[in-house]
Design a protein around this motif. Structure first.
Motif, short mmCIF file in Angstrom:
data_model
loop_
_atom_site.label_atom_id
_atom_site.label_comp_id
_atom_site.label_asym_id
_atom_site.label_seq_id
_atom_site.Cartn_x
_atom_site.Cartn_y
_atom_site.Cartn_z
N VAL A 15 0.88 -1.18 0.00
CA VAL A 15 0.00 0.00 0.00
C VAL A 15 0.92 1.23 0.00
N PRO A 16 0.99 1.94 -1.12
CA PRO A 16 1.93 3.07 -1.23
C PRO A 16 1.62 4.21 -0.27
N LYS A 17 2.66 4.75 0.32
CA LYS A 17 2.50 5.88 1.24
C LYS A 17 2.04 7.14 0.50
N GLY A 18 2.31 7.22 -0.79
CA GLY A 18 1.93 8.39 -1.57
C GLY A 18 0.50 8.35 -2.09
N LEU A 59 -8.09 6.73 0.44
CA LEU A 59 -7.92 5.45 -0.23
C LEU A 59 -6.89 4.58 0.48
N ARG A 60 -5.80 5.20 0.91
CA ARG A 60 -4.75 4.45 1.63
C ARG A 60 -5.30 3.88 2.94
N ALA A 61 -6.03 4.68 3.69
CA ALA A 61 -6.61 4.20 4.95
C ALA A 61 -7.53 3.02 4.68
N GLU A 62 -8.36 3.12 3.65
CA GLU A 62 -9.28 2.03 3.34
C GLU A 62 -8.52 0.76 2.94
N LYS A 63 -7.49 0.89 2.14
CA LYS A 63 -6.72 -0.29 1.71
C LYS A 63 -5.99 -0.93 2.89
N LEU A 64 -5.41 -0.13 3.77
CA LEU A 64 -4.75 -0.68 4.96
C LEU A 64 -5.75 -1.45 5.81
N GLN A 65 -6.93 -0.88 6.01
CA GLN A 65 -7.95 -1.53 6.83
C GLN A 65 -8.44 -2.83 6.18
N LYS A 66 -8.60 -2.83 4.87
CA LYS A 66 -9.04 -4.05 4.18
C LYS A 66 -8.01 -5.16 4.34
N VAL A 99 -13.21 6.38 8.05
CA VAL A 99 -12.99 5.57 6.85
C VAL A 99 -13.37 4.12 7.15
N ASN A 100 -13.02 3.65 8.33
CA ASN A 100 -13.39 2.29 8.72
C ASN A 100 -14.90 2.14 8.78
N LEU A 101 -15.58 3.15 9.30
CA LEU A 101 -17.04 3.11 9.35
C LEU A 101 -17.62 3.06 7.93
N SER A 102 -17.08 3.85 7.05
CA SER A 102 -17.59 3.82 5.67
C SER A 102 -17.35 2.46 5.04
N ARG A 103 -16.23 1.85 5.35
CA ARG A 103 -15.94 0.51 4.82
C ARG A 103 -16.96 -0.50 5.33
N LEU A 148 -19.95 0.14 6.22
CA LEU A 148 -21.24 0.46 5.62
C LEU A 148 -21.27 0.14 4.12
N GLY A 149 -20.11 -0.20 3.56
CA GLY A 149 -20.03 -0.48 2.13
C GLY A 149 -20.10 0.78 1.29
N VAL A 150 -19.63 1.88 1.85
CA VAL A 150 -19.67 3.18 1.18
C VAL A 150 -18.26 3.62 0.86
N ASN A 151 -18.06 4.11 -0.36
CA ASN A 151 -16.76 4.65 -0.75
C ASN A 151 -16.57 5.99 -0.03
N PRO A 152 -15.55 6.13 0.83
CA PRO A 152 -15.40 7.37 1.60
C PRO A 152 -15.14 8.59 0.73
N GLU A 153 -14.45 8.39 -0.37
CA GLU A 153 -14.17 9.51 -1.28
C GLU A 153 -15.47 10.03 -1.90
N LEU A 154 -16.31 9.13 -2.37
CA LEU A 154 -17.60 9.54 -2.95
C LEU A 154 -18.49 10.17 -1.89
N CYS A 155 -18.48 9.60 -0.72
CA CYS A 155 -19.30 10.11 0.38
C CYS A 155 -18.88 11.54 0.74
N LEU A 156 -17.58 11.78 0.84
CA LEU A 156 -17.08 13.11 1.17
C LEU A 156 -17.36 14.09 0.04
N ASN A 157 -17.24 13.65 -1.20
CA ASN A 157 -17.57 14.52 -2.33
C ASN A 157 -19.04 14.92 -2.31
N GLU A 158 -19.91 13.99 -1.98
CA GLU A 158 -21.35 14.31 -1.88
C GLU A 158 -21.59 15.33 -0.77
#
Length: 125
Positions: A9-12, A17-24, A74-78, A80-90
């Motif tokens: 999981v790249p630090k950059g 997205l990084r938080a979600e991938k680490l949690q997964k 981010v963990n909560l969004s995961r 809930l099955g919700v993309n945190p990026e899309l959720c924050l954009n909304e």
């Protein structure tokens, strides 16, 4: 050669997205709450810890706790099955619509916070 489940999981990578991938990745080996109530409790715990650091005036620790809160959200969004990026954009889009309503219905240079808040509440309807 990978030595950790979290390798790869790249630090950059963008932070949400990084938080979600680490949690997964951690979840795949069982490091996860079995149900959503534990995640919500963690979010509340992080809010309490942030509040405590803000109250004592420790800016460095408050920033750290704010990061922990974002991570927990981010963990909560995961869960809930919700993309945190899309959720924050909304949420940003909703804020923008409402604020533009305030701008159209209030003279921002002369309005008090109370007046702007009243118009904000109109925008929510």
């Amino acid at each position: 050669e990978r030595t950790s489940v979290l390798d790869g999981v790249p630090k950059g990578m963008p932070a949400l997205l990084r938080a979600e991938k680490l949690q997964k990745k951690a979840s795949k080996v069982g490091f996860d709450w079995p149900e959503i109530h534990g995640v919500i409790d963690k979010v509340e715990e992080e809010i309490d810890e942030l509040r405590d650091e803000v109250m004592v005036g420790d800016e460095k620790k408050a920033i750290e706790e704010l990061g922990d809160l974002f991570f927990a959200l981010v963990n909560l969004s995961r869960h809930l099955g919700v993309n945190p990026e899309l959720c924050l954009n909304e949420a940003s889009n909703k804020f923008e619509r409402r604020f533009r309503y305030v701008e159209e219905n209030c003279n921002l240079e002369e309005a008090t916070l109370e007046e702007m808040d009243r118009v904000w509440e109109e925008a929510k309807k």
